[in-house]
Design an enzyme around this catalytic site. Structure first.
Site, PDB file in Angstrom:
ATOM      1  N   ASP A 124      31.098  51.760  64.593  1.00 23.06           N
ATOM      2  CA  ASP A 124      31.379  53.097  65.124  1.00 23.06           C
ATOM      3  C   ASP A 124      31.142  53.164  66.635  1.00 23.06           C
ATOM      4  O   ASP A 124      31.012  54.255  67.189  1.00 23.06           O
ATOM      5  CB  ASP A 124      30.487  54.134  64.434  1.00 23.06           C
ATOM      6  CG  ASP A 124      31.141  54.720  63.188  1.00 23.06           C
ATOM      7  OD1 ASP A 124      32.263  54.304  62.865  1.00 23.06           O
ATOM      8  OD2 ASP A 124      30.529  55.600  62.545  1.00 23.06           O
ATOM      9  N   ASP A 183      21.030  47.677  58.095  1.00 24.48           N
ATOM     10  CA  ASP A 183      21.219  48.264  59.419  1.00 24.48           C
ATOM     11  C   ASP A 183      21.330  47.157  60.456  1.00 24.48           C
ATOM     12  O   ASP A 183      20.980  45.996  60.187  1.00 24.48           O
ATOM     13  CB  ASP A 183      20.056  49.198  59.762  1.00 24.48           C
ATOM     14  CG  ASP A 183      20.200  50.554  59.076  1.00 24.48           C
ATOM     15  OD1 ASP A 183      21.256  50.803  58.469  1.00 24.48           O
ATOM     16  OD2 ASP A 183      19.239  51.350  59.136  1.00 24.48           O
ATOM     17  N   ASP A 185      19.721  46.050  62.928  1.00 26.67           N
ATOM     18  CA  ASP A 185      18.597  45.224  63.382  1.00 26.67           C
ATOM     19  C   ASP A 185      17.932  44.479  62.229  1.00 26.67           C
ATOM     20  O   ASP A 185      16.863  43.880  62.410  1.00 26.67           O
ATOM     21  CB  ASP A 185      17.558  46.097  64.105  1.00 26.67           C
ATOM     22  CG  ASP A 185      17.028  47.220  63.231  1.00 26.67           C
ATOM     23  OD1 ASP A 185      17.855  47.861  62.551  1.00 26.67           O
ATOM     24  OD2 ASP A 185      15.812  47.482  63.236  1.00 26.67           O
ATOM     25  N   ASP A 277      20.667  58.411  52.723  1.00 29.24           N
ATOM     26  CA  ASP A 277      20.110  57.432  51.789  1.00 29.24           C
ATOM     27  C   ASP A 277      19.271  58.111  50.703  1.00 29.24           C
ATOM     28  O   ASP A 277      19.404  57.826  49.513  1.00 29.24           O
ATOM     29  CB  ASP A 277      19.288  56.378  52.542  1.00 29.24           C
ATOM     30  CG  ASP A 277      18.401  56.992  53.629  1.00 29.24           C
ATOM     31  OD1 ASP A 277      18.219  58.228  53.641  1.00 29.24           O
ATOM     32  OD2 ASP A 277      17.893  56.227  54.474  1.00 29.24           O
TER      33      ASP A 277
END
Length: 521
Positions: A124, A183, A185, A277
């Site tokens: 994105d 995610d 990281d 989530d």
């Protein structure tokens, strides 16, 4: 100013205080003390209960692979690789310049039959340069034979939830059985799928397998050490208790594997709050699905190391659950697929006590009401409420990170400072006020900080006062300092020791002297 006139002003203020004190301030403060003591008892019982459960789990509980059917995936001569389920790996990212290579590399390094895994990078990014770098990285792995898809969309509607939802619409996803989410990281170990997928394959009632987080930069600064203490308690106790007793806990948004049919049955990803989530986890649980948490499966990731990034993250993590609680409380109560006991656990324990009461009591009691009782000595707080309960709760929290026991005082002071933002965010979520749906992606530094720190420092570092000064923290710090001075001069409880320390913590945060400083390039 004329000394006589200043005396006159002081006298008027004293008179106003005395007039308001008996009919207004005293009853309001007494009521607030009672409310705070009740909330303290609620939090204390919750922490003690979880402490008892976790002791039983550690001493007598069976590990997940003993509680549920778990068998290692084996080759089938007749079926070949088709015996293995097709797994989708989603990596949502947004301008992740510093860490995109780490996450993509880790996902592409997952050990699983190459024709039974699809890596999906959901980019994105709004920066064209970063977009180009991510796409080139995907092409580089594709040239090595990795089945990797680079997907973009025309807008950022729904933020992460929108990206994940859009990613599920592609035709190739329809063939997939499970989806692992990481995610930008997060760096899973190569055996991640071998350890998680068997739970889903052999237990058709399980929807989610969640792994624990391992923080690669916990020792970067004092602020990251404090975060590690809070999150270790969450993973060591809260997630373990939820998994072991109710087979329910909040999905952490990453480092987990979902059964795609469970996501679809629960209604898919929704962007109505900033905790998509948790939203999905609650809806799936109400459909009767079970979750498994594997505490000894750890996935490396990065903690926010700048105060600005941490404040934004905590706003999202506090506002979202409160807003979701408001939206789903009645739906949970009316649900007929889960037991009354589980509904009580989700509404009272998971949401109300941990996501609302815990934030409000920390700030309201220890940073507002307790200091105010110094100025109004007619209102007394019992020792069990001001000392014994807080001390016990603090010690129970420390079990998650034994290596940081010596930092317990710093953790308490820092958590009280952050409770200001968490309380504000909680009320914003409950009232659906201005910043309720604000989503600011947590900044990750990766190796950028190490690179910049080795570079030559600029001769004239620019100090942006507006960015560094935080008026709310400074205001609360001034209030606590004044209360400390009053208690030192006239008090009997020696609260001033705590008040001075806590005011210093607020002042330090107020001038932005917290976390890591990123040198200007």
């Amino acid at each position: 100013m004329d000394p006589l006139s200043s005396k006159g002003i002081t006298g008027q203020l004293t008179m106003i205080w005395q007039v308001l004190k008996a009919p207004l301030i005293l009853p309001v403060l007494k009521l607030l003390v009672i409310i705070c003591l009740v909330m303290s008892i609620m939090l204390f019982i919750e922490r003690m209960y979880m402490g008892v459960v976790i002791v039983f789990v550690k001493l007598f509980g069976r590990k997940p692979n003993k509680r549920y059917k778990w068998e290692a995936m084996k080759d089938d001569i007749e079926l070949g690789n088709s015996a293995y389920p097709l797994v989708l790996v989603q990596i949502p990212m947004y301008n992740e310049k510093e860490v995109y290579q780490l996450s993509i590399g880790a996902a592409c390094g997952l050990s699983w039959p190459s024709d039974r895994i699809i890596i999906q990078v959901l980019d994105d990014s709004t920066d064209p340069a970063i977009k180009s770098m991510v796409e080139i990285e995907c092409q580089r792995w594709a040239s090595k034979g990795i089945n990797i898809k680079y997907e973009i969309r025309d807008n950022r509607n729904g933020y992460k939830a929108g990206a994940l939802k859009e990613g599920m619409k592609h035709s190739y996803v329809k063939q997939c059985d499970y989806v692992a989410i990481f995610d930008a990281d997060f760096q899973p170990e190569p055996d991640f799928l071998w350890r998680t997928i068997p739970f889903l394959v052999h237990n058709p009632h399980i929807a989610l397998v969640q792994a624990r987080w391992k923080f690669v930069n916990a020792d970067e600064c004092l602020m990251t050490r404090m975060q590690e203490m809070s999150l270790d308690y969450h993973f060591t106790v809260e997630q373990e208790v939820g998994s072991s007793t109710y087979a329910f806990f909040g999905f952490n948004g990453t480092a987990g594997v979902w059964r795609i049919s469970a996501i679809n049955e629960a209604g898919g990803w929704k962007d109505r709050t900033t905790v998509e989530d948790m939203d999905l986890a609650v809806r799936a649980s109400l459909k009767g699905w079970k979750f498994v948490y594997i505490s000894d499966l750890k996935v490396k990731n990065e903690l926010p190391s700048t105060f600005k990034a941490y404040r934004y993250q905590q706003h999202r993590w506090s506002c979202g659950p409160a807003n979701l609680f408001k939206k789903m409380a009645m739906e949970i109560m009316r649900n007929k697929k889960v037991s009354m006991w589980k509904k009580f656990y989700v509404i009272y324990s998971f949401f109300f006590v941990r996501k609302i009461v815990a934030h409000i009591i920390t700030f309201l009691f220890y940073c507002v009401v307790l200091p105010a009782t110094v100025l109004v000595p007619e209102v007394e707080v019992p020792k069990w409420g001001s000392v014994y309960i807080p001390s016990t709760i603090t010690l129970l929290n420390a079990v998650g990170t034994p290596r940081s026991l010596h930092l317990l005082i710093f953790w308490v002071l820092f958590e009280n400072v952050m409770s200001l933002h968490r309380t504000k965010a909680t009320f914003i979520g409950l009232l659906e006020a201005g910043r309720v749906n604000e989503w600011v992606v947590t900044e990750k530094l990766g190796d950028a900080l190490k690179i910049k720190s080795t570079a030559k420092a600029p001769r004239k570092p620019r100090l942006r006062i507006g960015e560094r000064m935080h008026l709310l923290e400074l205001g609360v710090g001034a209030y606590l300092f004044l209360c400390g001075c009053y208690d030192f001069a006239f008090g009997k409880n020696s609260y001033f020791i705590y008040l001075f320390l806590q005011s210093i913590a607020f002042f330090i945060a107020g001038i932005g002297y917290v976390g890591t400083f990123v040198p200007s390039s």
